[in-house]
Structures are given as C-alpha cells and as structure tokens.
Design an enzyme around this catalytic site. Structure first.
Site, PDB file in Angstrom:
ATOM      1  N   HIS A 224       5.992  -0.463  -5.907  1.00  0.00           N
ATOM      2  CA  HIS A 224       5.828  -1.123  -7.237  1.00  0.00           C
ATOM      3  C   HIS A 224       7.177  -1.735  -7.685  1.00  0.00           C
ATOM      4  CE1 HIS A 224       1.866   0.943  -7.710  1.00  0.00           C
ATOM      5  NE2 HIS A 224       2.273   1.850  -7.549  1.00  0.00           N
TER       6      HIS A 224
ATOM      7  N   HIS B 291       1.011  -2.268  -0.165  1.00  0.00           N
ATOM      8  CA  HIS B 291       0.471  -0.778   0.347  1.00  0.00           C
ATOM      9  C   HIS B 291       0.222  -1.152   1.851  1.00  0.00           C
ATOM     10  CE1 HIS B 291      -3.036   1.397   2.029  1.00  0.00           C
ATOM     11  NE2 HIS B 291      -2.341   2.470   1.668  1.00  0.00           N
TER      12      HIS B 291
ATOM     13  N   ASN C 178      -0.255   1.654   5.733  1.00  0.00           N
ATOM     14  CA  ASN C 178      -0.424   3.099   6.088  1.00  0.00           C
ATOM     15  C   ASN C 178      -0.864   2.883   7.556  1.00  0.00           C
ATOM     16  OD1 ASN C 178      -3.323   4.432   6.472  1.00  0.00           O
ATOM     17  ND2 ASN C 178      -3.186   3.413   4.364  1.00  0.00           N
TER      18      ASN C 178
ATOM     19  N   GLY D 235      -5.147  20.309   0.849  1.00  0.00           N
ATOM     20  CA  GLY D 235      -3.975  21.051   0.560  1.00  0.00           C
ATOM     21  C   GLY D 235      -2.464  20.565   0.799  1.00  0.00           C
TER      22      GLY D 235
END
Length: 305
Positions: A98, A108, A110, A260
């Site tokens: 950003h 972005h 990945n 999690g």
C-alpha cells in the site's frame, strides 16, 4: 515418479520472501521491514515481515507461512468436497503493498502450495497464486508493462497459459456486489496440477520471480509524481474497495481465518487508512472517472504487441 517435494517448495518460498523484502526496502529507502515469527497451535507457523511509514510505502507486508493440520478448512475443500477430512500442509508467500503516493498502484502477489493426504490414498497436491495491480490513477504504459511481464512469466509453459490466467484473474478479482473490477488484473491460478510436479513448481517459481520486474519499474516511474489532498482522498476511498474484496471474497483470507492462522498476519492485506463515502461517484470527465471508464473494465492490454 514425479513426487511432490514440499521441502523444496519451502526453501524457494523463504528465499523469495528474502529477495522481495530486500528489494522493497531498498526501493523505499526510508524504512525497514520488522519481522515476527509465529507458531500455530494446531501445527506449523510463519514469518511475517511488515514495513510501515516508509518514504514510498505507507504499509507493505510480505508473509511466509507453513501450516499443517488434521482436516482441510472449508475454504480449501469447498471446490473439492472429496478431500474434506484429509490432513493437509499449506505453504505460501503472500504480499500486499500500500504506497503513500496515490499515483503508485497497490500491488498483491502470492505463491502457495497445498498437499492433502489420507491413509491408503495418493496425496493430492496443487499450486496457486499470481499477481494483480490496483491503481487509483491509471497509466497505459504501466498496465502494458505489468501484463507484458505477466505474459513473460507464462511464455515458457505454453502460449495459452497467459490468456487463461489473465482471464481467470479478471474473473476472480471482481466485486460482484459493485459490478466492478478491483484493478487491472494480471495472473491468477488455483488448484493448479495440470502438469507433473516438477513443471508446476517451475511455473510457480516463474510467477514468483516475475513480480519484482513487473512492479519496480512502475514504482520508479510514479514515486515522485506530485499529489495533493484530492488524490489522497480518492486513494482512501478506493482502498475501501480493496477491503471489501478481501473480507468478502478472498479465498486466502478465508483459508487463513478458518485454519486458525495468525489474524495479524492474515489481515496485513488491509490498508492502514481507508475511507467510505455513501453514494459517491466521480465527476464526469475527471481523472477519477477515467479509472472507472478506461482502466477497470477488463481489456486486452497487449492487443498492440
């Protein structure tokens, strides 16, 4: 036999995180990445690196994770219900940048790898990832360079790969409730095991290795572009769309939360400041309106190549 090698994937991803953070810190020149290592109680952990309040980046996050568990979360098994209940390993590097200057686009990227296993059955594995660009103020030369580099990442693997993944990216990074693309796209792929492991891994590496050549030239062209309150206001408004996508649609965010993972690392994709405004539309003929009219609708940025 072309056996999946998660350890080789992990070595590559850790080195990729190292290369990208070093290059981004050098490009920023005003701040360094801080690092936090974390452990997941159910198994695995990660290494999160965050740069804040730099000369170029208001916030930049480049995270590595390697988690494992006894059952795939719903976000990973929804498209493959036959894998529900299998144990899994998930490895990835994910980054979101950003910038402070509204003329430097958000980016972005990945690269990730999954293995799902069950007793008495062959492991099921796949790669995913890509990179996409989200400008507030569009420049044709930037979009062309971004997509030209994306095509170069795919070219060694077949002429049909870039068009397929470009289209997939346009379809994925789309806010259906707004009827609007998040940005100008790039590459996106998921559940990718169309070739043997060695070739799929080589392809994932090519995508990861092409992010810096895609982004840094754009950063250098726009980092000193003058801007003021109007541009900053529009940037914060457009960041709201980024938040909406990541919290409503993004599979990586859902997977991380359902498995999690560490919430701070998962939600580092969100911008540090954002603004919503009810019912706002850009003035006709403005640079802000041009983003919606000329840059967000999917198009072939390489049509003249």
């Amino acid at each position: 036999m072309d056996t999946p090698d998660p350890d080789a994937v992990e070595r590559y991803l850790l080195a990729l995180q190292e290369r990208i953070t070093a290059a981004l810190a050098a490009a920023d020149g005003g701040a360094e990445f801080s690092e936090e290592s974390w452990r997941r109680p159910e198994g695995g952990g990660g290494r999160s690196r965050i740069l804040r309040d730099g000369a170029v980046f208001e916030q930049a996050g480049v995270n590595f994770s390697h988690v494992h568990g006894d059952a795939l979360p719903a976000a990973a098994s929804a498209r493959r219900p036959g894998l529900a209940g299998r144990s899994f390993r998930a490895l990835g590097v994910s980054l979101v940048l950003h910038p402070l200057n509204p003329y430097v686009p958000t980016a972005h990227a990945n690269v990730r790898f999954f293995v799902a296993e069950a007793a008495g059955a062959e492991p099921v594995w796949w790669f995913g990832g890509g990179f996409d660009l989200t400008p507030c103020y569009g420049f044709v030369e930037d979009c062309t360079h971004w997509h030209r580099t994306a095509r170069a990442a795919c070219e060694p693997f077949g002429a049909d790969v870039y068009p397929q993944l470009k289209r997939w990216c346009d379809e994925y990074f789309y806010l259906r409730h707004r009827g609007e693309a998040r940005g100008i796209g790039g590459l996106f792929f998921d559940d990718w095991n169309a070739w043997p492991f060695t070739r799929c891994f080589a392809f994932a590496r090519s995508v990861g290795d092409h992010f810096l050549p895609a982004y840094l030239p754009i950063l250098e062209r726009r980092r000193n572009h003058p801007w003021g309150e109007r541009e900053r206001d529009f940037q914060l408004y457009r960041r709201g769309r980024y938040v909406e996508f990541n919290l409503v649609y993004d599979r990586g965010t859902l997977f991380g939360l359902q498995s999690g993972g560490r919430a701070e690392s998962i939600l580092m994709s969100l911008p540090p400041l954002v603004r919503w405004r009810y019912g706002w539309t850009p003035p006709a003929g403005s640079a802000e309106a041009r983003l919606y009219e000329e840059f967000l609708p999917p198009r072939d940025w390489l049509a003249t190549d």
